[in-house]
Scaffold this motif. Sequence first.
Motif, PDB file in Angstrom:
ATOM      1  N   GLY A  76       0.801  -1.213   0.000  1.00 56.76           N
ATOM      2  CA  GLY A  76       0.000   0.000   0.000  1.00 56.76           C
ATOM      3  C   GLY A  76       0.836   1.265   0.000  1.00 56.76           C
ATOM      4  N   ASP A  77       2.118   1.151   0.365  1.00 54.43           N
ATOM      5  CA  ASP A  77       3.022   2.299   0.341  1.00 54.43           C
ATOM      6  C   ASP A  77       3.488   2.577  -1.087  1.00 54.43           C
ATOM      7  OD1 ASP A  77       2.985   2.610   3.105  1.00 54.43           O
ATOM      8  OD2 ASP A  77       4.806   1.418   3.418  1.00 54.43           O
ATOM      9  N   ILE A  78       3.932   3.815  -1.332  1.00 59.19           N
ATOM     10  CA  ILE A  78       4.696   4.115  -2.538  1.00 59.19           C
ATOM     11  C   ILE A  78       6.068   4.605  -2.098  1.00 59.19           C
ATOM     12  CG2 ILE A  78       2.667   4.574  -3.935  1.00 59.19           C
ATOM     13  CD1 ILE A  78       3.252   7.570  -3.708  1.00 59.19           C
ATOM     14  N   VAL A  79       7.095   4.177  -2.820  1.00 54.59           N
ATOM     15  CA  VAL A  79       8.478   4.422  -2.410  1.00 54.59           C
ATOM     16  C   VAL A  79       9.242   5.087  -3.553  1.00 54.59           C
ATOM     17  CG1 VAL A  79      10.627   3.380  -1.598  1.00 54.59           C
ATOM     18  CG2 VAL A  79       8.428   2.415  -0.895  1.00 54.59           C
ATOM     19  N   SER A  80       9.830   6.241  -3.260  1.00 51.20           N
ATOM     20  CA  SER A  80      10.659   6.944  -4.244  1.00 51.20           C
ATOM     21  C   SER A  80      12.129   6.651  -3.977  1.00 51.20           C
ATOM     22  CB  SER A  80      10.412   8.452  -4.170  1.00 51.20           C
ATOM     23  OG  SER A  80       9.078   8.768  -4.487  1.00 51.20           O
ATOM     24  N   ILE A  81      12.844   6.305  -5.043  1.00 51.65           N
ATOM     25  CA  ILE A  81      14.268   6.006  -4.960  1.00 51.65           C
ATOM     26  C   ILE A  81      15.016   7.010  -5.833  1.00 51.65           C
ATOM     27  CG2 ILE A  81      16.048   4.308  -5.516  1.00 51.65           C
ATOM     28  CD1 ILE A  81      13.993   2.137  -5.004  1.00 51.65           C
ATOM     29  N   ASP A  82      15.957   7.727  -5.243  1.00 48.81           N
ATOM     30  CA  ASP A  82      16.734   8.742  -5.952  1.00 48.81           C
ATOM     31  C   ASP A  82      18.207   8.463  -5.680  1.00 48.81           C
ATOM     32  OD1 ASP A  82      17.632  10.998  -7.265  1.00 48.81           O
ATOM     33  OD2 ASP A  82      16.852  12.422  -5.794  1.00 48.81           O
ATOM     34  N   LEU A  83      19.016   8.379  -6.729  1.00 44.36           N
ATOM     35  CA  LEU A  83      20.409   7.998  -6.523  1.00 44.36           C
ATOM     36  C   LEU A  83      21.302   8.538  -7.624  1.00 44.36           C
ATOM     37  CD1 LEU A  83      21.259   5.209  -8.491  1.00 44.36           C
ATOM     38  CD2 LEU A  83      19.130   4.627  -7.368  1.00 44.36           C
ATOM     39  N   SER A 104      -3.537   2.436  -3.720  1.00 45.57           N
ATOM     40  CA  SER A 104      -4.781   3.119  -4.068  1.00 45.57           C
ATOM     41  C   SER A 104      -4.765   3.569  -5.521  1.00 45.57           C
ATOM     42  CB  SER A 104      -4.987   4.327  -3.158  1.00 45.57           C
ATOM     43  OG  SER A 104      -4.006   5.321  -3.433  1.00 45.57           O
ATOM     44  N   GLU A 105      -5.957   3.827  -6.050  1.00 43.02           N
ATOM     45  CA  GLU A 105      -6.064   4.332  -7.418  1.00 43.02           C
ATOM     46  C   GLU A 105      -5.399   5.697  -7.532  1.00 43.02           C
ATOM     47  OE1 GLU A 105      -7.110   2.738 -10.146  1.00 43.02           O
ATOM     48  OE2 GLU A 105      -7.222   0.999  -8.798  1.00 43.02           O
ATOM     49  N   GLU A 106      -5.530   6.518  -6.479  1.00 43.85           N
ATOM     50  CA  GLU A 106      -4.874   7.814  -6.491  1.00 43.85           C
ATOM     51  C   GLU A 106      -3.366   7.663  -6.606  1.00 43.85           C
ATOM     52  OE1 GLU A 106      -5.136  11.852  -3.878  1.00 43.85           O
ATOM     53  OE2 GLU A 106      -4.473  10.067  -2.791  1.00 43.85           O
ATOM     54  N   ALA A 107      -2.802   6.717  -5.853  1.00 41.61           N
ATOM     55  CA  ALA A 107      -1.358   6.499  -5.890  1.00 41.61           C
ATOM     56  C   ALA A 107      -0.906   6.026  -7.265  1.00 41.61           C
ATOM     57  CB  ALA A 107      -0.950   5.499  -4.817  1.00 41.61           C
ATOM     58  N   LYS A 108      -1.676   5.121  -7.860  1.00 42.06           N
ATOM     59  CA  LYS A 108      -1.338   4.636  -9.199  1.00 42.06           C
ATOM     60  C   LYS A 108      -1.322   5.780 -10.201  1.00 42.06           C
ATOM     61  CE  LYS A 108      -3.395   0.018  -8.608  1.00 42.06           C
ATOM     62  NZ  LYS A 108      -4.504  -0.868  -9.053  1.00 42.06           N
ATOM     63  N   LYS A 109      -2.350   6.617 -10.129  1.00 45.40           N
ATOM     64  CA  LYS A 109      -2.437   7.750 -11.051  1.00 45.40           C
ATOM     65  C   LYS A 109      -1.290   8.728 -10.818  1.00 45.40           C
ATOM     66  CE  LYS A 109      -5.413  11.610 -12.447  1.00 45.40           C
ATOM     67  NZ  LYS A 109      -6.682  12.339 -12.205  1.00 45.40           N
ATOM     68  N   LEU A 110      -0.970   8.987  -9.551  1.00 47.52           N
ATOM     69  CA  LEU A 110       0.108   9.913  -9.223  1.00 47.52           C
ATOM     70  C   LEU A 110       1.434   9.440  -9.801  1.00 47.52           C
ATOM     71  CD1 LEU A 110       1.101  12.414  -7.597  1.00 47.52           C
ATOM     72  CD2 LEU A 110       1.462  10.849  -5.669  1.00 47.52           C
ATOM     73  N   ILE A 111       1.740   8.171  -9.643  1.00 45.26           N
ATOM     74  CA  ILE A 111       2.992   7.620 -10.168  1.00 45.26           C
ATOM     75  C   ILE A 111       3.029   7.748 -11.687  1.00 45.26           C
ATOM     76  CG2 ILE A 111       4.324   5.498 -10.485  1.00 45.26           C
ATOM     77  CD1 ILE A 111       3.355   4.641  -7.687  1.00 45.26           C
ATOM     78  N   ALA A 112       1.922   7.387 -12.336  1.00 46.70           N
ATOM     79  CA  ALA A 112       1.865   7.427 -13.805  1.00 46.70           C
ATOM     80  C   ALA A 112       1.977   8.851 -14.339  1.00 46.70           C
ATOM     81  CB  ALA A 112       0.575   6.781 -14.289  1.00 46.70           C
ATOM     82  N   VAL A 113       1.275   9.792 -13.716  1.00 46.35           N
ATOM     83  CA  VAL A 113       1.309  11.182 -14.169  1.00 46.35           C
ATOM     84  C   VAL A 113       2.707  11.779 -13.970  1.00 46.35           C
ATOM     85  CG1 VAL A 113       0.470  13.518 -13.649  1.00 46.35           C
ATOM     86  CG2 VAL A 113      -1.147  11.620 -13.897  1.00 46.35           C
ATOM     87  N   THR A 114       3.338  11.480 -12.848  1.00 50.78           N
ATOM     88  CA  THR A 114       4.682  11.998 -12.576  1.00 50.78           C
ATOM     89  C   THR A 114       5.669  11.512 -13.618  1.00 50.78           C
ATOM     90  OG1 THR A 114       4.194  12.047 -10.205  1.00 50.78           O
ATOM     91  CG2 THR A 114       6.513  12.155 -10.850  1.00 50.78           C
ATOM     92  N   ARG A 115       5.602  10.229 -13.932  1.00 52.51           N
ATOM     93  CA  ARG A 115       6.510   9.669 -14.944  1.00 52.51           C
ATOM     94  C   ARG A 115       6.247  10.289 -16.316  1.00 52.51           C
ATOM     95  NH1 ARG A 115       7.323   5.465 -18.619  1.00 52.51           N
ATOM     96  NH2 ARG A 115       9.330   4.389 -18.397  1.00 52.51           N
ATOM     97  N   GLN A 116       4.986  10.382 -16.704  1.00 51.25           N
ATOM     98  CA  GLN A 116       4.672  10.930 -18.014  1.00 51.25           C
ATOM     99  C   GLN A 116       5.010  12.409 -18.094  1.00 51.25           C
ATOM    100  OE1 GLN A 116       3.942   9.291 -20.727  1.00 51.25           O
ATOM    101  NE2 GLN A 116       3.844  11.185 -21.934  1.00 51.25           N
ATOM    102  N   ALA A 117       4.936  13.117 -16.968  1.00 59.86           N
ATOM    103  CA  ALA A 117       5.288  14.533 -16.962  1.00 59.86           C
ATOM    104  C   ALA A 117       6.735  14.741 -17.409  1.00 59.86           C
ATOM    105  CB  ALA A 117       5.081  15.123 -15.566  1.00 59.86           C
ATOM    106  N   PHE A 118       7.603  13.818 -17.041  1.00 60.29           N
ATOM    107  CA  PHE A 118       8.993  13.875 -17.507  1.00 60.29           C
ATOM    108  C   PHE A 118       9.035  13.852 -19.027  1.00 60.29           C
ATOM    109  CE2 PHE A 118      12.391  11.274 -19.287  1.00 60.29           C
ATOM    110  CZ  PHE A 118      13.514  12.003 -18.934  1.00 60.29           C
ATOM    111  N   PHE A 119       8.299  12.923 -19.623  1.00 58.97           N
ATOM    112  CA  PHE A 119       8.324  12.790 -21.084  1.00 58.97           C
ATOM    113  C   PHE A 119       7.657  13.974 -21.780  1.00 58.97           C
ATOM    114  CE2 PHE A 119       9.019   8.467 -19.611  1.00 58.97           C
ATOM    115  CZ  PHE A 119      10.099   8.099 -20.401  1.00 58.97           C
ATOM    116  N   GLU A 120       6.637  14.556 -21.132  1.00 54.06           N
ATOM    117  CA  GLU A 120       6.036  15.764 -21.684  1.00 54.06           C
ATOM    118  C   GLU A 120       7.053  16.900 -21.678  1.00 54.06           C
ATOM    119  OE1 GLU A 120       2.960  16.004 -23.041  1.00 54.06           O
ATOM    120  OE2 GLU A 120       2.744  13.846 -22.683  1.00 54.06           O
ATOM    121  N   GLY A 121       7.833  16.980 -20.611  1.00 49.74           N
ATOM    122  CA  GLY A 121       8.834  18.034 -20.507  1.00 49.74           C
ATOM    123  C   GLY A 121       9.936  17.920 -21.530  1.00 49.74           C
TER     124      GLY A 121
END
Length: 241
Positions: A76-83, A104-121
């Motif tokens: 149920g957690d989401i984990v960000s890894i930065d290195l 959660s569905e919100e978490a799934k959407k958040l992860i997907a939108v964040t990743r796609q935002a990189f590609f939009e940029g």
Amino acid sequence: MRQAAKITAGARSMGRQAVRDGLTTKQIDRAVHEYIVKCGAKPSCLGYEGFPAATCVSVNDEVIHGIPGKRIVRSGDIVSIDLCATYKGFVGDCAGTYAVGEVSEEAKKLIAVTRQAFFEGIRFAKVGYRIHDIGEAVQDYVESHGFSVVRDFVGHGIGRGMHEAPEVPNYRPEERRPNPRLLKGMTICVEPMVCAGDWRVRILNDGWTVVTADHSLSAHYENTILITDGEPEILTMADDI
């Protein structure tokens, strides 16, 4: 530079595989650290301005710079890894956010939108465009999905140093700040940091961990890219889905 980035991407994949129910954030960090060293590189984050680990591991409402420790990640957690990894004097940098078990569905959407935002940029990470064109595209995409972009931390140039000029905002700056044109051969890090709620953040008493002020979930996605004559080259691309 390409080899440093390749090692960094592999380390992110190693960290992603270590993200599972019942493991501590320190165990995730150890897997990444061992991989980087095995590849003949150095974990750039370790000791950077006193940071005590090879990896920033941030959970749920932690945006960035989470210090690995005894905390156990649960389904149920989401984990960000930065290195980052340094190889023969050059640095690679990348990040990603991953779900632990069913989230959660919100978490799934958040992860997907964040990743796609990189590609939009990075559609604007081309010769002739300016740095702020990238951030404007990131912000517009994120906000169109009902989320917000952190303002207090930004992307950056990278090369022989982990953080070099120019700063690469993930949003449309309201104040006057440098907005250089992109040139062939530049290497930069584009890294959307996205919040499910308000974009405001605060730093915990450990001096490192950045959390959302309203305790909403946050996700982070980053790659090191090279500006070329044509499309940008993603130097840290890996199996990170």
